[in-house]
Write a protein that holds these residues in place. Structure first.
Motif, PDB file in Angstrom:
ATOM      1  N   GLY A 308       0.789  -1.229   0.000  1.00 52.34           N
ATOM      2  CA  GLY A 308       0.000   0.000   0.000  1.00 52.34           C
ATOM      3  C   GLY A 308       0.819   1.274   0.000  1.00 52.34           C
ATOM      4  O   GLY A 308       0.264   2.358  -0.217  1.00 52.34           O
ATOM      5  N   SER A 309       2.118   1.193   0.254  1.00 50.15           N
ATOM      6  CA  SER A 309       2.946   2.403   0.125  1.00 50.15           C
ATOM      7  C   SER A 309       3.006   2.796  -1.349  1.00 50.15           C
ATOM      8  O   SER A 309       3.020   1.936  -2.225  1.00 50.15           O
ATOM      9  CB  SER A 309       4.356   2.158   0.677  1.00 50.15           C
ATOM     10  OG  SER A 309       4.998   1.104  -0.013  1.00 50.15           O
ATOM     11  N   TYR A 310       3.037   4.098  -1.625  1.00 50.19           N
ATOM     12  CA  TYR A 310       2.990   4.505  -3.030  1.00 50.19           C
ATOM     13  C   TYR A 310       3.721   5.821  -3.261  1.00 50.19           C
ATOM     14  O   TYR A 310       3.984   6.597  -2.338  1.00 50.19           O
ATOM     15  CB  TYR A 310       1.546   4.615  -3.527  1.00 50.19           C
ATOM     16  CG  TYR A 310       0.704   5.715  -2.914  1.00 50.19           C
ATOM     17  CD1 TYR A 310       0.805   7.047  -3.347  1.00 50.19           C
ATOM     18  CD2 TYR A 310      -0.219   5.428  -1.912  1.00 50.19           C
ATOM     19  CE1 TYR A 310       0.017   8.051  -2.795  1.00 50.19           C
ATOM     20  CE2 TYR A 310      -1.008   6.426  -1.358  1.00 50.19           C
ATOM     21  CZ  TYR A 310      -0.888   7.730  -1.802  1.00 50.19           C
ATOM     22  OH  TYR A 310      -1.661   8.723  -1.258  1.00 50.19           O
ATOM     23  N   THR A 311       4.019   6.048  -4.541  1.00 53.96           N
ATOM     24  CA  THR A 311       4.543   7.323  -5.031  1.00 53.96           C
ATOM     25  C   THR A 311       3.636   7.758  -6.169  1.00 53.96           C
ATOM     26  O   THR A 311       3.289   6.954  -7.040  1.00 53.96           O
ATOM     27  CB  THR A 311       5.996   7.183  -5.535  1.00 53.96           C
ATOM     28  OG1 THR A 311       6.804   6.675  -4.470  1.00 53.96           O
ATOM     29  CG2 THR A 311       6.549   8.525  -5.990  1.00 53.96           C
ATOM     30  N   GLU A 312       3.242   9.051  -6.164  1.00 57.74           N
ATOM     31  CA  GLU A 312       2.243   9.531  -7.113  1.00 57.74           C
ATOM     32  C   GLU A 312       2.713  10.813  -7.783  1.00 57.74           C
ATOM     33  O   GLU A 312       3.160  11.740  -7.113  1.00 57.74           O
ATOM     34  CB  GLU A 312       0.920   9.783  -6.380  1.00 57.74           C
ATOM     35  CG  GLU A 312      -0.201  10.294  -7.273  1.00 57.74           C
ATOM     36  CD  GLU A 312      -1.459  10.587  -6.469  1.00 57.74           C
ATOM     37  OE1 GLU A 312      -2.169   9.612  -6.133  1.00 57.74           O
ATOM     38  OE2 GLU A 312      -1.709  11.777  -6.158  1.00 57.74           O
ATOM     39  N   PRO A 337       6.471  -6.630  -7.007  1.00 59.26           N
ATOM     40  CA  PRO A 337       5.351  -6.232  -7.871  1.00 59.26           C
ATOM     41  C   PRO A 337       4.656  -4.974  -7.345  1.00 59.26           C
ATOM     42  O   PRO A 337       4.662  -4.691  -6.140  1.00 59.26           O
ATOM     43  CB  PRO A 337       4.414  -7.439  -7.823  1.00 59.26           C
ATOM     44  CG  PRO A 337       4.711  -8.073  -6.495  1.00 59.26           C
ATOM     45  CD  PRO A 337       6.178  -7.849  -6.247  1.00 59.26           C
ATOM     46  N   ALA A 338       4.043  -4.254  -8.263  1.00 56.91           N
ATOM     47  CA  ALA A 338       3.316  -3.033  -7.902  1.00 56.91           C
ATOM     48  C   ALA A 338       2.188  -2.829  -8.895  1.00 56.91           C
ATOM     49  O   ALA A 338       2.233  -3.304 -10.028  1.00 56.91           O
ATOM     50  CB  ALA A 338       4.249  -1.828  -7.913  1.00 56.91           C
ATOM     51  N   THR A 339       1.172  -2.115  -8.473  1.00 58.16           N
ATOM     52  CA  THR A 339       0.136  -1.686  -9.404  1.00 58.16           C
ATOM     53  C   THR A 339       0.490  -0.283  -9.887  1.00 58.16           C
ATOM     54  O   THR A 339       0.887   0.577  -9.088  1.00 58.16           O
ATOM     55  CB  THR A 339      -1.251  -1.663  -8.749  1.00 58.16           C
ATOM     56  OG1 THR A 339      -1.239  -0.788  -7.619  1.00 58.16           O
ATOM     57  CG2 THR A 339      -1.671  -3.046  -8.318  1.00 58.16           C
ATOM     58  N   ILE A 340       0.361  -0.086 -11.167  1.00 62.00           N
ATOM     59  CA  ILE A 340       0.598   1.230 -11.768  1.00 62.00           C
ATOM     60  C   ILE A 340      -0.748   1.736 -12.249  1.00 62.00           C
ATOM     61  O   ILE A 340      -1.359   1.149 -13.146  1.00 62.00           O
ATOM     62  CB  ILE A 340       1.610   1.154 -12.916  1.00 62.00           C
ATOM     63  CG1 ILE A 340       2.942   0.592 -12.403  1.00 62.00           C
ATOM     64  CG2 ILE A 340       1.810   2.531 -13.544  1.00 62.00           C
ATOM     65  CD1 ILE A 340       3.995   0.416 -13.480  1.00 62.00           C
ATOM     66  N   ASN A 374      -2.748  14.436 -15.523  1.00 60.89           N
ATOM     67  CA  ASN A 374      -2.948  13.007 -15.376  1.00 60.89           C
ATOM     68  C   ASN A 374      -2.255  12.547 -14.097  1.00 60.89           C
ATOM     69  O   ASN A 374      -1.138  12.984 -13.806  1.00 60.89           O
ATOM     70  CB  ASN A 374      -2.359  12.239 -16.563  1.00 60.89           C
ATOM     71  CG  ASN A 374      -3.041  12.564 -17.870  1.00 60.89           C
ATOM     72  OD1 ASN A 374      -3.933  11.847 -18.308  1.00 60.89           O
ATOM     73  ND2 ASN A 374      -2.633  13.647 -18.511  1.00 60.89           N
ATOM     74  N   VAL A 375      -2.891  11.678 -13.341  1.00 61.91           N
ATOM     75  CA  VAL A 375      -2.334  11.171 -12.091  1.00 61.91           C
ATOM     76  C   VAL A 375      -1.809   9.763 -12.312  1.00 61.91           C
ATOM     77  O   VAL A 375      -2.549   8.871 -12.756  1.00 61.91           O
ATOM     78  CB  VAL A 375      -3.377  11.183 -10.969  1.00 61.91           C
ATOM     79  CG1 VAL A 375      -2.804  10.560  -9.694  1.00 61.91           C
ATOM     80  CG2 VAL A 375      -3.849  12.602 -10.690  1.00 61.91           C
ATOM     81  N   ILE A 376      -0.522   9.565 -12.015  1.00 62.08           N
ATOM     82  CA  ILE A 376       0.130   8.260 -12.145  1.00 62.08           C
ATOM     83  C   ILE A 376       0.630   7.851 -10.758  1.00 62.08           C
ATOM     84  O   ILE A 376       1.389   8.574 -10.126  1.00 62.08           O
ATOM     85  CB  ILE A 376       1.298   8.313 -13.145  1.00 62.08           C
ATOM     86  CG1 ILE A 376       0.783   8.690 -14.541  1.00 62.08           C
ATOM     87  CG2 ILE A 376       2.051   6.987 -13.176  1.00 62.08           C
ATOM     88  CD1 ILE A 376       1.864   8.834 -15.581  1.00 62.08           C
TER      89      ILE A 376
END
Length: 396
Positions: A308-312, A337-340, A374-376
């Motif tokens: 659940g940690s992320y960079t946006e 692995p990560a969700t993009i 756009n949000v990535i």
């Protein structure tokens, strides 16, 4: 002694009357866009969806002169409405001002127009017959350097010339007229504006002003070799800003409508590649570090070892396909692995070991972007967290 631009602005008077431009059929008109460059759409707000969040700043009755009339600027369906009452006063009580500035792309960012760049704004405008040209200044569009007391760089104004109502565009500081045409035939109908500005100091700037009505080009005028930069940056302003010094009795309650606003920047080829450093992104459960060599910019993001940690990132784009490249390092032998997620649409991607935390690799994947912001987001899916993230690059 050579006068400064500020002195010239104070000394300059109204230019001599210029013949009004006749309407002519719409043609493939010239543009300031150089060969090999293209327009990238970076801002396209919706009044109904984005509301007043489309603007960098809002100057709505900033002197609080007419509380009963507030708000004077607001979204109305798909339009932005600017209302001016004769009792409204600016902080300088000899004038009135209801204006918005800039191009906001998110709650924390807005477009910045810099020296040497070429920008374009397009929009549709409805000028009712109650918003008349005046014998003093009535500006409905400006470009300015941000800051208190800075003079306009360029202005679109409603001005009476020899008793006739006109709409004109000028390089304000040295009172250079780009073009002028009759306002009355443009009253009470939607007209389209296409405006380009090359931001340059001295004689390196240029502007192009196009006015169309019902598919007919009324004005298409270009002025090169002019000064369009004062300092810092340039930003656009829309609204009604007028003097109370009119001597013709033209001041009355009125409004202005704007819709379909867009801002474009000239970029190489089909849009080129833009890099977004991870250390400038939004980080949830992680820190910026610089203890492993080979990174770009000032550091990289080391996410916490938790799912659940992320960079946006928030990136600018045009509508259509793009390539997203993620530069990362994984000094372990276990894939991370990560969700993009791009604007909420997600894919899962493995980031295998790179051999060392100072050994960087790039993962690429196709994405689809919207016009403007756009949000990535890259989110860890296991307790090992994300790999270290250096930057993303977007190519269109």
């Amino acid at each position: 002694m050579e006068l400064s631009r500020r002195q010239l602005a104070l000394l300059a008077g109204t230019v001599a009357a210029t013949p009004l431009l006749p309407a002519r059929p719409a043609l493939a008109a010239p543009t300031l866009l150089p060969p090999g460059m293209t327009w990238r759409l970076l801002w396209s707000p919706s009044a109904s969806a984005d509301g007043m969040g489309a603007w960098e700043t809002v100057e709505d009755d900033r002197a609080d002169s007419h509380p009963a009339g507030q708000p004077h600027i607001y979204p109305e369906g798909n339009n932005y409405r600017f209302v001016m009452h004769t009792v409204d006063r600016d902080t300088s009580t000899d004038r009135q001002r209801q204006e918005v500035t800039g191009n906001r792309t998110s709650s924390s960012s807005y477009l910045q127009w810099k020296a040497g760049e070429l920008w374009r704004v397009t929009y549709s405008m409805f000028i009712p017959s109650t918003l008349k040209a005046t014998t003093s200044f009535t500006h409905i569009f400006q470009t300015k350097m941000p800051g208190t007391g800075s003079l306009p760089i360029t202005v679109t104004s409603l001005r009476q010339v020899n008793g006739a109502q006109t709409i004109e565009h000028k390089i304000h500081q040295v009172d250079i007229l780009v073009a002028r045409t009759d306002l009355v035939p443009l009253h009470d109908k939607w007209i389209d504006i296409d405006y380009e500005i090359r931001i340059g100091d001295g004689s390196s700037g240029a502007v192009r002003w196009v006015v169309r009505s019902g598919g007919t080009t009324i004005v298409d005028a270009t002025k090169t070799g002019v000064d369009t930069f004062l300092g810092d940056r340039v930003r656009p302003k829309w609204g009604i800003y007028r003097s109370l010094g009119d001597t013709s009795g033209s001041l009355q309650n009125c409004h202005l409508l704007l819709t379909n606003l867009k801002a474009y920047q000239a970029v190489p080829g089909g849009g080129g590649t833009t890099r977004y450093e991870a250390e400038n992104a939004r980080i949830s459960q992680g820190v910026v570090e610089s203890n492993h060599a080979g990174f770009s910019g000032t550091g990289f993001v080391n996410g916490d070892n938790v799912a659940g940690s992320y960079t946006e990132w928030t990136v600018n784009g045009v509508v259509g396909a793009a390539t997203l490249r993620v530069r990362y390092a994984n000094g372990t032998t276990t894939s991370r692995p990560a969700t993009i997620a791009v604007n909420g649409s997600t894919v899962t991607r493995d980031f295998p070991g790179t051999g060392a935390w100072s050994t960087w690799a790039t993962a690429s994947l196709p994405v689809t972007l919207n016009a403007g912001s756009n949000v990535i987001r890259i989110t860890a899916t296991t307790a090992n967290g994300n790999p270290n993230l250096d930057y993303i690059e977007v190519t269109q």
